[in-house]
Scaffold this motif. Structure first.
Motif, short mmCIF file in Angstrom:
data_model
loop_
_atom_site.label_atom_id
_atom_site.label_comp_id
_atom_site.label_asym_id
_atom_site.label_seq_id
_atom_site.Cartn_x
_atom_site.Cartn_y
_atom_site.Cartn_z
N HIS A 288 -14.58 -3.51 11.71
CA HIS A 288 -14.78 -5.10 11.30
C HIS A 288 -13.69 -5.50 10.37
O HIS A 288 -13.83 -4.73 9.25
CB HIS A 288 -16.34 -5.30 10.96
N ASN A 289 -12.76 -6.05 10.77
CA ASN A 289 -11.85 -6.55 9.87
C ASN A 289 -11.84 -8.01 9.50
O ASN A 289 -11.88 -8.75 10.42
CB ASN A 289 -10.48 -6.62 10.57
N HIS B 20 -15.46 -0.94 7.97
CA HIS B 20 -15.26 -2.46 7.45
C HIS B 20 -14.30 -2.66 6.45
O HIS B 20 -14.31 -2.15 5.50
CB HIS B 20 -16.87 -2.72 6.86
N ARG B 21 -13.60 -3.78 6.65
CA ARG B 21 -12.61 -4.08 5.52
C ARG B 21 -12.63 -5.44 5.39
O ARG B 21 -12.55 -6.16 6.33
CB ARG B 21 -11.05 -3.93 6.08
N ARG C 185 -11.96 -4.77 0.02
CA ARG C 185 -13.19 -4.12 -0.14
C ARG C 185 -13.51 -3.12 1.27
O ARG C 185 -13.59 -3.83 2.35
CB ARG C 185 -14.23 -5.16 -0.31
N ILE C 186 -13.82 -1.98 1.16
CA ILE C 186 -13.70 -1.16 2.24
C ILE C 186 -14.99 -0.23 2.25
O ILE C 186 -15.36 0.12 1.26
CB ILE C 186 -12.28 -0.14 2.25
N ARG C 187 -15.62 -0.06 3.49
CA ARG C 187 -16.49 0.82 3.69
C ARG C 187 -16.15 2.00 4.76
O ARG C 187 -15.44 1.56 5.72
CB ARG C 187 -17.73 0.22 4.38
N CYS D 207 -6.67 4.89 11.83
CA CYS D 207 -7.46 5.00 10.51
C CYS D 207 -8.66 4.03 10.71
O CYS D 207 -9.55 4.25 9.60
CB CYS D 207 -6.59 4.52 9.60
N VAL D 208 -9.16 3.42 11.74
CA VAL D 208 -10.20 2.75 11.76
C VAL D 208 -11.11 3.37 12.82
O VAL D 208 -10.81 3.80 13.86
CB VAL D 208 -9.86 1.25 11.74
N SER D 209 -12.49 2.91 12.50
CA SER D 209 -13.42 3.36 13.37
C SER D 209 -13.29 2.34 14.82
O SER D 209 -12.92 1.26 14.94
CB SER D 209 -14.89 3.15 12.90
#
Length: 129
Positions: A34-35, A111-112, A101-103, A28-30
């Protein structure tokens, strides 16, 4: 990216977290995800591979992990997710309220930022005397 695609990406991510399947979550992440954690008790990292590696320890340590969405606000490629996270740590039930807060980019979380109270976590998980 429109809000519908952002909403779908966030809902897919939360659903994946609730499966406990590290590969499904990492999907689910790129690749350059960036976590970011704001709590001193959290650990920030970059990259899908690093995130996937960290998930194994996180998922094994936090038994029966569940995220319940309390509120979800989406605007364009960004989302704010208020959550209740429950799990057991060494048999002790824990409840943490927090906020992501998610992009989102191209349907994946890029980014999370995770906001939660590390002192509350420490209080709930401190060994009993």
């Amino acid at each position: 990216m429109g809000p519908d695609l952002t909403l779908e990406a966030v809902e897919r991510y939360v659903a994946a977290l609730n499966t406990g399947d590290a590969d499904r979550i990492a999907a689910c992440v790129s690749p350059d995800f960036h976590n970011e954690h704001t709590s001193a008790a959290g650990r920030s990292l970059r990259g899908r591979d690093a995130y996937r590696t960290a998930l194994d320890g996180f998922l094994s340590e936090f038994e029966d992990l569940r995220y319940e969405v309390e509120d979800l606000i989406v605007e364009g490629d960004r989302a704010a997710v208020a959550y209740r996270m429950t799990f057991r740590l060494r048999g002790t039930p824990v409840l943490i309220r927090g906020m992501f807060r998610i992009r989102v980019e191209a349907g994946l979380l890029a980014h999370r930022v995770d906001y939660w109270d590390g002192a509350d976590f420490a209080r709930q998980t401190a060994p009993s005397s």
